[in-house]
Design an enzyme around this catalytic site. Sequence first.
Site, PDB file in Angstrom:
ATOM      1  N   ASP A 476       0.605  -1.191   0.023  1.00  0.00           N
ATOM      2  CA  ASP A 476      -0.140  -0.117  -0.043  1.00  0.00           C
ATOM      3  C   ASP A 476       1.134   0.949   0.011  1.00  0.00           C
ATOM      4  O   ASP A 476       2.231   1.349   0.549  1.00  0.00           O
ATOM      5  CB  ASP A 476      -0.886   0.088   1.232  1.00  0.00           C
ATOM      6  CG  ASP A 476      -2.350   0.847   1.207  1.00  0.00           C
ATOM      7  OD1 ASP A 476      -2.132   1.177  -0.317  1.00  0.00           O
ATOM      8  OD2 ASP A 476      -3.491   0.119   1.800  1.00  0.00           O
ATOM      9  N   ASP A 546     -10.675   1.998  -3.215  1.00  0.00           N
ATOM     10  CA  ASP A 546     -11.075   1.312  -1.694  1.00  0.00           C
ATOM     11  C   ASP A 546     -12.645   1.752  -2.167  1.00  0.00           C
ATOM     12  O   ASP A 546     -13.469   1.596  -0.882  1.00  0.00           O
ATOM     13  CB  ASP A 546     -10.997   2.748  -1.416  1.00  0.00           C
ATOM     14  CG  ASP A 546      -9.053   2.662  -0.523  1.00  0.00           C
ATOM     15  OD1 ASP A 546      -8.408   1.258  -0.622  1.00  0.00           O
ATOM     16  OD2 ASP A 546      -8.575   3.216   0.542  1.00  0.00           O
TER      17      ASP A 546
HETATM   18  C1  GLA Z   1      -5.736   1.657   2.478  1.00  0.00           C
HETATM   19  C2  GLA Z   1      -6.479   1.364   1.299  1.00  0.00           C
HETATM   20  C3  GLA Z   1      -6.950  -0.017   2.155  1.00  0.00           C
HETATM   21  C4  GLA Z   1      -6.963  -0.560   3.432  1.00  0.00           C
HETATM   22  C5  GLA Z   1      -6.650   0.802   4.431  1.00  0.00           C
HETATM   23  C6  GLA Z   1      -5.718   0.512   5.252  1.00  0.00           C
HETATM   24  O1  GLA Z   1      -6.676   2.971   2.589  1.00  0.00           O
HETATM   25  O2  GLA Z   1      -5.909   0.791  -0.048  1.00  0.00           O
HETATM   26  O3  GLA Z   1      -7.858  -0.854   1.562  1.00  0.00           O
HETATM   27  O4  GLA Z   1      -5.687  -2.071   2.794  1.00  0.00           O
HETATM   28  O5  GLA Z   1      -4.894   1.403   3.654  1.00  0.00           O
HETATM   29  O6  GLA Z   1      -5.369   1.077   5.709  1.00  0.00           O
END
Ligand code: GLA
Length: 757
Positions: A476, A546
Amino acid sequence: MISINDQGLEFHLQTKRSSYLIKVTSTGHLVHLHYGDRLTHRPQFNALEHLYHDKMGSSTDYADIPGQTLNTFRLEVPTFGKGDYRSPLLHVEYTDGSRVTDLLYQSHQLLDSKPSLEGLPSASAERDSHHLVITLADPVTKLEVDVHYSVFSQSDVITRHLVVRNHASRPVQLLRALSSCVDFADESWDLIHLQGKWIKEAQIARQSLEKGTVQIDSKKGVSSANHNPFIALARKETNEHLGACYGFGLMYSGNHLSVAEVSPYNQTRVMTGINDFDFRWELESGERFTTPEIALTYSASGLNRMSQQLHQFINQHVISEQWRNVERPIQVNNWEATYFDFDYDKLDAIAQKAKSIGVELFVLDDGWFGKRNDDTTSLGDYFDNPKLVGGIARISETVKDYGLKFGIWVEPEMVSPDSELFRAHPEWAITHPERTPSLGRNQLVLDMANPEVIDYLFEKLSDVFSRARVDYVKWDHNRNFSDSYAHSLSAKEQASFNHRYVLGLYDLLTRLTKTFPNILFESCSSGGNRFDLGMLSYMPQTWTSDNTDAIERLNIQHGTSLCYPLSAMSAHVAAKPSHQVLRRTPLETRFNVAAFGNFGYQLDITQLTEQETQAVVEQIAFYKQHRQLLQFGRFYRLSSPFEGNITTWLVVNDDGNEALLGYYQKLQQSSGELETIKLPALNPELAFIVRSRAQYREEIETTDTRVNSELYQLYGDQLASVGLPLNNQFMGVEITEHTRYIGDFGSRIYHIMAEGY
Ligand code: GLA
């Protein structure tokens, strides 16, 4: 195939369906003759060279040649200072302060193997292909530029990049070094690109080009969801099925720039590369600079064909060999199920349930390390969080005992100010010594330009991956850059930080993917904030957004597919109501949308009712049965969520004897019309059975839990030319065994199979 007419120095690059033709002019400049339909190769193409011969008022002649102005040359590597007043591809400052560059043909070379790009990812070559390098040089400043072209005949793609070399005895400053320029002969174009933001990525934007310049870019440090590093150029009349268009996909994960400029003489210049904003690169004497590779594709048959060519190119030449055509596992991810609130027992329960319903991979998301129980702390501290008794090794073992693969979330490029790493190495964070740093999600960006940081991350991540016997990593990156100041760089190097960051990242990813070749990596950046060919060359899939709301996902996945294949787009079934928009979408629609991608679940599966569990078991079985098609089939956008109430998607196999049709409705209409859907690409000779996937109904109160099954029988030519005659929807009076009740946010998947197969 690459053919060269030595006489006139003409270079003809041919793919299956396209030609790219360039030549050297009498002045020594490399110019563009044609990019489009495939032409027969001829011993000479000089009749295609189309220059102004007569003097124009107020023009600047090239050197002392009257009537020749670079301002109307269709240049392959335009520079600044010799009378071309359009935007340059390359802009250089020399030690005497001059910024004039004039690149003239020196030599060319056909190579049997494709050179790799120093420090950057590159597409792997087609077998038996050739690669063309044309060297240009400035006779005064001794700057040399290798212009690289590679042909990917089967995908109808040509890639380009530059290598700039400083042959002078003193350093030069690169102020701009983009990857490719195509000067089209006329002005009648639409520019298409993917714009967006967090939880609203890949929204298709189409604008008519007018005289002047349109710029698409990122200044965020990552390629960004605001403007993806992909653009298309299309004729005004071009749609999904008809018309000429070009796609340009940059293999780069940092700040990028695309320029589309219509000149006063109605020529259109299209360029893409590293953003020159906040960029300056010093090239010492003898040093070279390599620009990222860019994929160019031409389609005479609409945007679907353009996308299919890019999908094939990505699946065959960008994704690393290890993962090419390899079916991806169905995952359950605990993020939207638990957020930071989990312990061993909770995860164990999810894993057990996952096993019982047929899931193949369990992914432990954020919160397993340091003292991270919310997003204010611990990035950088990749040791076990006490809330997870036994740590990642124990939960991994449990998961593997169930026969599942184990995956883990990391955010390596970041550090929390509240972390042991930051306290030990504050100088590793990107901050200016005299400013309070601007935080994003409470965190700072690490200095990926510093080799010590790269070594540290390699060591820590290697330990995590080995300790938990990791099969999959979600990588990420949750904030954009600010306060750009790297403590590891000198004052004059600061303006090169953005690019050095990307090179550091690629170095780390090269080392990790080599050391752990069996780990499947998925890239994520708050969703699709870094969905690009650069990341895909290390990580074959990306967390698309997301936003897991199925109806919003229609637009996001539809837009993303303009450049990126279904195999690269991760898509999960999430909770009802949706956490992002609070919409209540039926479970079957959540599946029907996520199935067109890299599939998984991201809701608390331990809370599913009996009927929901049964539905999920059937969904997983269906996905497994059709996974090859859903990840690697030829994808068609038939109708768009950006334009109407109904979205339809189709994936077809190479033989044209099997397909899946996704049908999605936003809102139920009263007194609906009879709908037919034309299905391209099926074998016209074969008889097909079209059957709806068995689904549960949750839209209306009834004792019958199944939706009506539908069955249609037609031939391939009929499906293509007449269309699939769907049963009517609910007409306001009765529901019979013929009614196709879809409802608000309803959907179907139809399986289309040739009889006898
Ligand atoms: C980001 C990612 C999510 C999740 C969060 C965790 O927002 O896109 O899918 O993994 O971080 O903190």
